[in-house]
Design an enzyme around this catalytic site. Structure first.
Site, short mmCIF file in Angstrom:
data_model
loop_
_atom_site.label_atom_id
_atom_site.label_comp_id
_atom_site.label_asym_id
_atom_site.label_seq_id
_atom_site.Cartn_x
_atom_site.Cartn_y
_atom_site.Cartn_z
N TYR A 36 0.84 -1.21 0.00
CA TYR A 36 0.00 0.00 0.00
C TYR A 36 0.87 1.25 0.00
O TYR A 36 0.70 2.15 -0.82
CB TYR A 36 -0.94 0.00 1.21
N VAL A 44 -8.73 1.64 12.99
CA VAL A 44 -8.82 1.49 14.44
C VAL A 44 -9.88 2.39 15.08
O VAL A 44 -10.59 1.96 16.01
CB VAL A 44 -7.42 1.68 15.10
P1 NAD Z 1 -12.23 4.80 1.00
O1 NAD Z 1 -11.97 3.36 0.77
O2 NAD Z 1 -13.42 5.18 1.81
O3 NAD Z 1 -12.29 5.59 -0.39
C1 NAD Z 1 -11.64 5.15 -1.55
C2 NAD Z 1 -12.70 5.07 -2.64
O4 NAD Z 1 -12.07 4.69 -3.86
C3 NAD Z 1 -13.76 4.02 -2.34
O5 NAD Z 1 -15.05 4.65 -2.36
C4 NAD Z 1 -13.62 3.00 -3.47
O6 NAD Z 1 -14.87 2.45 -3.86
C5 NAD Z 1 -12.98 3.84 -4.54
N1 NAD Z 1 -12.22 3.02 -5.50
C6 NAD Z 1 -11.38 1.99 -5.24
N2 NAD Z 1 -10.91 1.48 -6.38
C7 NAD Z 1 -11.44 2.21 -7.40
C8 NAD Z 1 -11.34 2.17 -8.81
N3 NAD Z 1 -10.58 1.25 -9.43
N4 NAD Z 1 -12.03 3.08 -9.54
C9 NAD Z 1 -12.81 4.01 -8.94
N5 NAD Z 1 -12.96 4.10 -7.59
C10 NAD Z 1 -12.28 3.21 -6.84
O7 NAD Z 1 -10.90 5.41 1.66
P2 NAD Z 1 -10.61 6.88 2.22
O8 NAD Z 1 -10.16 6.71 3.60
O9 NAD Z 1 -11.72 7.81 1.88
O10 NAD Z 1 -9.31 7.24 1.35
C11 NAD Z 1 -9.37 8.14 0.24
C12 NAD Z 1 -7.96 8.40 -0.25
O11 NAD Z 1 -7.20 9.00 0.80
C13 NAD Z 1 -7.19 7.15 -0.66
O12 NAD Z 1 -6.41 7.46 -1.79
C14 NAD Z 1 -6.29 6.86 0.53
O13 NAD Z 1 -5.10 6.19 0.14
C15 NAD Z 1 -6.02 8.27 1.01
N6 NAD Z 1 -5.68 8.31 2.44
C16 NAD Z 1 -6.63 8.06 3.39
C17 NAD Z 1 -6.28 8.12 4.74
C18 NAD Z 1 -7.28 7.86 5.84
O14 NAD Z 1 -6.85 7.82 7.00
N7 NAD Z 1 -8.57 7.70 5.56
C19 NAD Z 1 -4.97 8.39 5.11
C20 NAD Z 1 -4.03 8.60 4.10
C21 NAD Z 1 -4.41 8.58 2.77
#
Ligand code: NAD
Length: 308
Positions: free
Chosen positions: A139, A183
């Protein structure tokens, strides 16, 4: 302005899309719904179900767009260890497909949601953007590769790029998968159910937990802030909280006292994480506003899954 958000039906994507729509912007959202759910999106958001690797779909969604937010990704560190190919295909391949489509259409700015996970284990805290990343999972590697692709393809074709390294975001509507859930919502749900909290390792490992509204403020600022091109910017709370202290904060926010069980053999991940926010302050005018207990209370209040 006109925005396209990939991953718009996810936890952060929905909060961002609704915030931009509330400000009167035109917002288009793309998500394949592999993890997301479009029910939380405001009716003002134009939502399309589709894959971020589907370039013809991207070409039409990108017409007239001012700024793209790239959030679509597979997001579980643990799952990525089992399925690295899938993480590479979506998180890296999806980023390259999006950049190609942006180049074809002539988009001017992209903001990537990257992750504090790219830092891995570091000797020095707080973590600042000039440190050499030491990713420890597929990841984290995929997010770092996406950062490089965004900047490199952006430079080649004159697309301004901004990389936000988001730390441990939490808040209402965070995805809660049955295996390896994040978590914060997991601890909240367990506590409300009267279950116990299982802490990996000795619970002294720290993370930087940041409330979703603070993350959204940083993302919104990144759409228009000057001098961002190629910049990597941490977005966190700037505070370090051990998992033990997180369990105590959950007890305080819920008014309940869950049993805490330590699982010394389970991997606790990296020892410490705290974001240095100097650059975020300078470039985005960013300052986190919500502390952990308040953020947990807001999550309980605003997330119907936690209603009592
Ligand atoms: P999440 O899983 O809720 O959102 C990601 C979304 O991407 C999901 O709705 C999923 O259906 C969609 N998705 C996955 N594969 C796809 C594809 N091939 N085509 C189109 N859509 C697709 O996660 P999140 O926590 O909202 O994270 C959003 C972004 O922020 C991600 O890139 C994640 O790496 C980054 N991020 C999140 C956090 C956190 O703590 N939540 C921390 C660091 C980075």
């Amino acid at each position: 302005m006109i925005f396209l958000i990939t991953g718009a039906a996810g936890f952060l994507g929905t909060a961002l899309a609704n915030a931009l729509a509330r400000e009167g912007h035109q917002v288009r959202g793309l998500d394949d719904l592999s993890a997301g759910n479009p029910d939380g999106l405001s009716p003002a958001v134009h939502f399309v179900r589709g894959d971020v690797n589907d370039r013809p779909r991207l070409w039409s969604l990108l017409q007239g767009v001012d700024v793209v937010y790239h959030l679509a990704a597979r997001v579980s560190v643990q799952e990525s260890i089992l399925y690295p190919r899938e993480y590479n295909a979506v998180n890296v391949g999806g980023t390259v497909s999006l950049m190609e489509a942006m180049r074809d259409v002539g988009i001017r700015r992209v903001v990537l949601a990257s992750s504090g996970a790219v830092y891995g284990e570091q000797q020095v805290q707080p973590l600042h953007e000039e440190m050499r990343p030491r990713p420890r999972s597929p990841y984290a590697v995929s997010k770092l590769a996406a950062e490089h692709y965004i900047c490199t393809i952006g430079d080649l074709w004159g697309i301004e790029s901004a990389i936000l390294r988001i730390f441990n975001a939490y808040g209402p509507r965070q995805n809660l998968p049955p295996t390896h859930p994040p978590v914060v919502p997991h601890f909240l749900r367990q506590t409300l159910k009267g279950g116990s909290l299982v802490v990996h390792g000795d619970g002294r490992q720290t993370r930087d937990y940041v409330y979703v509204d603070d993350v959204v403020r940083a993302l919104v600022a990144a759409a228009t802030a000057p001098n961002l091109n190629g910049q990597v910017i941490n977005v966190g709370s700037g505070r370090e909280t051990s998992v033990r202290d997180l369990a105590a904060a959950v007890a305080q926010a819920t008014g309940l006292t869950p049993d805490v069980i330590y699982s010394p053999r389970a991997s606790a991940g990296v020892a410490r994480m705290r974001a240095d926010l100097t650059r975020a302050r300078a470039l985005l005018g960013y300052a986190p506003r919500v502390d952990l207990v308040d953020g947990l209370r807001l999550t309980l209040k605003r997330d119907p899954r936690f209603s009592r």
